[in-house]
Design an enzyme around this catalytic site. Structure first.
Site, mmCIF file in Angstrom:
data_model
loop_
_atom_site.group_PDB
_atom_site.id
_atom_site.type_symbol
_atom_site.label_atom_id
_atom_site.label_comp_id
_atom_site.label_asym_id
_atom_site.label_seq_id
_atom_site.Cartn_x
_atom_site.Cartn_y
_atom_site.Cartn_z
ATOM 1 N N VAL A 12 0.707 -1.100 -0.095
ATOM 2 C CA VAL A 12 0.030 -0.206 -0.102
ATOM 3 C C VAL A 12 0.954 1.228 -0.072
ATOM 4 O O VAL A 12 0.610 2.312 -0.772
ATOM 5 C CB VAL A 12 -0.901 0.026 1.413
ATOM 6 N N ALA A 69 3.184 -1.935 9.112
ATOM 7 C CA ALA A 69 2.357 -2.802 9.970
ATOM 8 C C ALA A 69 3.348 -3.951 9.771
ATOM 9 O O ALA A 69 3.964 -4.431 8.952
ATOM 10 C CB ALA A 69 1.186 -2.921 9.774
ATOM 11 N N TYR A 108 -4.564 1.828 8.644
ATOM 12 C CA TYR A 108 -5.139 0.886 8.098
ATOM 13 C C TYR A 108 -5.142 -0.256 8.902
ATOM 14 O O TYR A 108 -4.513 -0.553 9.816
ATOM 15 C CB TYR A 108 -4.207 0.541 6.680
ATOM 16 N N THR A 110 -7.633 -4.341 9.306
ATOM 17 C CA THR A 110 -7.743 -5.593 8.822
ATOM 18 C C THR A 110 -9.019 -6.223 9.013
ATOM 19 O O THR A 110 -9.706 -6.167 10.209
ATOM 20 C CB THR A 110 -6.689 -6.570 9.232
ATOM 21 N N TYR A 134 -2.027 -11.191 15.494
ATOM 22 C CA TYR A 134 -2.038 -10.245 14.548
ATOM 23 C C TYR A 134 -3.170 -9.532 14.477
ATOM 24 O O TYR A 134 -3.308 -8.071 14.678
ATOM 25 C CB TYR A 134 -1.987 -10.712 13.021
ATOM 26 N N LYS A 138 -3.783 -5.614 15.716
ATOM 27 C CA LYS A 138 -4.432 -4.410 14.928
ATOM 28 C C LYS A 138 -5.524 -3.979 15.522
ATOM 29 O O LYS A 138 -5.703 -2.786 15.361
ATOM 30 C CB LYS A 138 -4.746 -5.316 13.490
ATOM 31 N N TRP A 159 -7.189 -8.852 1.880
ATOM 32 C CA TRP A 159 -6.339 -9.815 0.794
ATOM 33 C C TRP A 159 -6.064 -8.783 -0.065
ATOM 34 O O TRP A 159 -6.138 -8.850 -1.229
ATOM 35 C CB TRP A 159 -7.689 -10.488 0.266
HETATM 36 N N1 LIG Z 1 -1.577 -7.709 2.990
HETATM 37 C C1 LIG Z 1 -2.707 -7.965 3.398
HETATM 38 O O1 LIG Z 1 -3.489 -8.659 2.786
HETATM 39 C C2 LIG Z 1 -3.492 -7.071 4.388
HETATM 40 C C3 LIG Z 1 -4.966 -7.319 4.577
HETATM 41 C C4 LIG Z 1 -5.482 -6.758 5.640
HETATM 42 C C5 LIG Z 1 -5.046 -5.349 6.064
HETATM 43 N N2 LIG Z 1 -4.069 -5.151 5.888
HETATM 44 C C6 LIG Z 1 -3.335 -3.846 6.163
HETATM 45 O O2 LIG Z 1 -2.886 -2.858 5.189
HETATM 46 C C7 LIG Z 1 -1.938 -1.983 5.607
HETATM 47 C C8 LIG Z 1 -0.626 -2.135 4.737
HETATM 48 O O3 LIG Z 1 -0.357 -3.588 4.474
HETATM 49 P P1 LIG Z 1 0.527 -3.950 3.342
HETATM 50 O O4 LIG Z 1 -0.075 -5.073 2.487
HETATM 51 O O5 LIG Z 1 0.859 -3.055 2.383
HETATM 52 O O6 LIG Z 1 1.826 -4.474 4.160
HETATM 53 P P2 LIG Z 1 3.253 -4.979 3.554
HETATM 54 O O7 LIG Z 1 3.272 -4.851 2.172
HETATM 55 O O8 LIG Z 1 3.537 -6.316 4.409
HETATM 56 O O9 LIG Z 1 4.066 -3.619 4.085
HETATM 57 C C9 LIG Z 1 4.294 -3.527 5.364
HETATM 58 C C10 LIG Z 1 5.219 -2.261 5.792
HETATM 59 O O10 LIG Z 1 5.391 -1.965 6.880
HETATM 60 C C11 LIG Z 1 6.779 -2.145 7.117
HETATM 61 N N3 LIG Z 1 7.114 -2.330 8.546
HETATM 62 C C12 LIG Z 1 6.876 -3.752 9.067
HETATM 63 N N4 LIG Z 1 7.609 -3.641 10.198
HETATM 64 C C13 LIG Z 1 8.036 -2.527 10.542
HETATM 65 C C14 LIG Z 1 8.505 -1.961 11.680
HETATM 66 N N5 LIG Z 1 8.675 -2.506 12.744
HETATM 67 N N6 LIG Z 1 9.101 -0.613 11.568
HETATM 68 C C15 LIG Z 1 8.867 0.010 10.400
HETATM 69 N N7 LIG Z 1 8.215 -0.408 9.299
HETATM 70 C C16 LIG Z 1 7.707 -1.720 9.401
HETATM 71 C C17 LIG Z 1 7.517 -2.897 6.254
HETATM 72 O O11 LIG Z 1 8.656 -2.616 5.866
HETATM 73 P P3 LIG Z 1 9.827 -3.624 5.536
HETATM 74 O O12 LIG Z 1 9.950 -3.664 4.283
HETATM 75 O O13 LIG Z 1 11.179 -2.942 6.203
HETATM 76 O O14 LIG Z 1 9.532 -4.731 6.465
HETATM 77 C C18 LIG Z 1 6.618 -2.521 5.110
HETATM 78 O O15 LIG Z 1 6.894 -1.151 4.504
HETATM 79 C C19 LIG Z 1 -1.292 -2.618 6.953
HETATM 80 O O16 LIG Z 1 -1.806 -1.757 7.872
HETATM 81 C C20 LIG Z 1 -1.847 -3.954 7.079
HETATM 82 O O17 LIG Z 1 -2.054 -4.462 8.577
HETATM 83 C C21 LIG Z 1 -2.981 -5.768 4.927
#
Ligand SMILES: NC(=O)c1ccc[n+]([C@@H]2O[C@H](COP(=O)([O-])OP(=O)(O)OC[C@H]3O[C@@H](n4cnc5c(N)ncnc54)[C@H](OP(=O)(O)O)[C@@H]3O)[C@@H](O)[C@H]2O)c1
Length: 299
Positions: A12, A69, A108, A110, A134, A138, A159
């Site tokens: 995102v 996250a 954001y 979930t 998780y 959240k 998703w």
């Molecule tokens: N992915 C899904 O299917 C999904 C579903 C529902 C909701 N969401 C929510 O949507 C939002 C965006 O998710 P996304 O899919 O874009 O996630 P993502 O691709 O996994 O990216 C997560 C980001 O958070 C960073 N991060 C993780 N741990 C960290 C830490 N300790 N300190 C600083 N940065 C950290 C990661 O950096 P690094 O690259 O350095 O690890 C990355 O930039 C989140 O709030 C997630 O909970 C996601």
């Protein structure tokens, strides 16, 4: 307007840097201080929530968007402290800074805040009952953002997939190239949502003049299972000439694919308040699959 985006290298986050650019200056943070294209950005480590106010004081953003996250659902069971730090404590610190400075915060969350026993799409006000660390971390992050008392926009999504990052769509394409058959869970229902849609809707919400605050559901329209999602990925990839043959996609039950933490069986989210409040139209999830595949094909 100066917008600070935490997690600028996530699925995102990367889309946000594109979608928010027309709003003003966009400042990105990552853990490493580098963006995927190698350019430098600010450093923000959610493992050190206490370090965040100094960063915010220095940058003084007028809007903050938190796309960082700890999203590794199974790993969170083994490392709960890290999950709570990143998903609950750090957002709380950011939200308190934003509330004190009058800076709106987008955060954001979930579908995993729900237990999945529902039989109709979940409304933003429905009771939460997460099944694992998780989801609980959240949920606590949402609550920390609310109690901070500032203007906040919490968008629960589900998703998530994109042409970059770790996601189901890319995993399916990789495994489909290696195997003749893929066995995919068919009894979990949700809505695949492209990261670009989340970012575009966020830009629209930030431009909205209403000054609204609260929690909304932000996914694509419709629903499917992981099995249905996989079949659609291969159907479209084949039709677009991206792959020469599709693997056989065999439906299995959750019981046949045990994971360390249970996933909600049904997690479709009701998005009608988002559509009404911000005038946002949410396309069918299959459109998102097509867009992400086209982006992958162009690379
Ligand atoms: N992915 C899904 O299917 C999904 C579903 C529902 C909701 N969401 C929510 O949507 C939002 C965006 O998710 P996304 O899919 O874009 O996630 P993502 O691709 O996994 O990216 C997560 C980001 O958070 C960073 N991060 C993780 N741990 C960290 C830490 N300790 N300190 C600083 N940065 C950290 C990661 O950096 P690094 O690259 O350095 O690890 C990355 O930039 C989140 O709030 C997630 O909970 C996601």
């Amino acid at each position: 307007m100066t917008v600070l985006v935490f997690g600028g290298n996530g699925q995102v986050g990367q889309e946000l840097l594109r979608a928010l650019a027309p709003l003003g200056e966009v400042i990105a943070t990552t853990r490493s201080g580098a963006l995927p294209d190698g350019s430098a950005c600010e450093v923000a480590d959610f493992d050190q929530p206490g370090s965040l106010p100094a960063l915010l004081d220095r940058l003084r953003p007028s809007r903050v968007v938190n796309a960082a996250a700890c999203t590794a659902v199974d790993r969170a069971e083994q490392e709960p402290e890290a999950a709570y730090r990143a998903n609950a404590q750090a957002p709380g610190v950011i939200a308190r800074w934003c509330a004190a400075r009058g800076a709106p915060l987008v955060h954001y969350s979930t579908d995993y805040v729900f237990d999945g026993r529902g039989t109709r799409p979940y409304l933003p006000g429905d009771a939460t009952a997460p099944l694992g660390v998780y989801g609980r971390s959240k949920r606590d992050g949402e609550e920390a953002v609310r109690v901070a008392g500032g203007r906040h926009l919490i968008f629960r999504t589900a998703w998530v997939h994109a042409a970059h990052g770790h996601n189901f769509l890319r995993t399916m394409l990789r495994l489909g190239a290696e195997r003749d058959e893929l066995r995919v869970v068919a009894d979990q229902i949700g809505t695949p949502t492209p990261a670009a849609l989340i970012a575009d809707a966020t830009a629209r919400a930030l431009r909205h003049p209403g000054g609204l605050s609260g929690t909304w559901h932000l996914t694509a329209s419709g629903q499917t299972s992981w099995h249905g999602f996989a079949e659609e990925i291969f159907r479209q990839a084949l039709a677009a000439g991206m792959i020469e043959r599709a693997p056989r996609v065999t439906p299995i039950t959750t019981a046949e694919y045990p994971t360390p933490v249970r996933r909600p069986a049904y997690s479709r989210l009701d998005t009608s308040s988002l559509e009404t409040d911000f005038g946002i139209e949410l396309p069918d999830w299959r459109d998102g699959v097509g867009k992400v595949l086209r982006e992958l094909a162009q690379r």
